[in-house]
Design a protein around this motif. Structure first.
Motif, PDB file in Angstrom:
ATOM      1  N   SER A  62       0.798  -1.218   0.000  1.00  0.00           N
ATOM      2  CA  SER A  62       0.000   0.000   0.000  1.00  0.00           C
ATOM      3  C   SER A  62       0.839   1.280   0.000  1.00  0.00           C
ATOM      4  O   SER A  62       0.305   2.363  -0.242  1.00  0.00           O
ATOM      5  N   LYS A  86      -2.356   9.741   2.309  1.00  0.00           N
ATOM      6  CA  LYS A  86      -3.791   9.524   2.194  1.00  0.00           C
ATOM      7  C   LYS A  86      -4.386   9.344   3.587  1.00  0.00           C
ATOM      8  O   LYS A  86      -3.678   8.932   4.515  1.00  0.00           O
ATOM      9  N   GLU A  88      -5.997   6.986   4.748  1.00  0.00           N
ATOM     10  CA  GLU A  88      -5.774   5.616   5.206  1.00  0.00           C
ATOM     11  C   GLU A  88      -4.351   5.369   5.702  1.00  0.00           C
ATOM     12  O   GLU A  88      -4.058   4.293   6.223  1.00  0.00           O
ATOM     13  N   ASP A  89      -3.464   6.344   5.547  1.00  0.00           N
ATOM     14  CA  ASP A  89      -2.132   6.243   6.139  1.00  0.00           C
ATOM     15  C   ASP A  89      -2.128   6.657   7.604  1.00  0.00           C
ATOM     16  O   ASP A  89      -1.102   6.510   8.282  1.00  0.00           O
TER      17      ASP A  89
END
Length: 119
Positions: A62, A86, A88-89
């Motif tokens: 990812s 992002k 999601e990081d």
């Protein structure tokens, strides 16, 4: 005793960049590898990146195209350059040291540093 001190985390907007640092100190004989893991709320700890002392690197799927790991061998320091971040990081990022100490090879962990990606 081995200590790992992380720095460089914080809040960043999506698309932004951060650079994490981790300095290893204490009584170890030889470093085999240094790297980073992360853990988001409600999720298991996830591999992010590693650089072995021969120079080879590996990345989690990812982050492969966005993050870059490097080391300062003289200063026992590992860096993680994170670009195009992002939401999601968002996670607590942990420094990992794999080192030889008293003829045994073991993993050591930092306390973790928060990275939050949000508008």
């Amino acid at each position: 005793q081995v200590q790992l001190k992380e720095s460089g985390g914080g809040l960043v907007q999506p698309g932004g960049s951060l650079r994490l640092s981790c300095v290893a100190s204490g009584s170890f004989d030889r470093i085999a590898a240094m790297g980073w893991y992360r853990q988001a709320p409600g999720k298991q700890r996830e591999f992010v990146a590693v650089q072995v002392s021969g120079g080879a690197t590996n990345y989690g799927d990812s982050v492969r195209e966005r993050f870059s790991i490097s080391r300062d061998y003289a200063e026992n320091t590992v860096y993680l350059q994170m670009n195009d971040l992002k939401p999601e990081d968002t996670a607590v990022y942990y420094c990992n040291l794999n080192a030889w100490r008293r003829r045994a090879r073991d993993d050591y962990w930092g306390q973790g540093i928060q990275v939050t990606v949000s508008a």
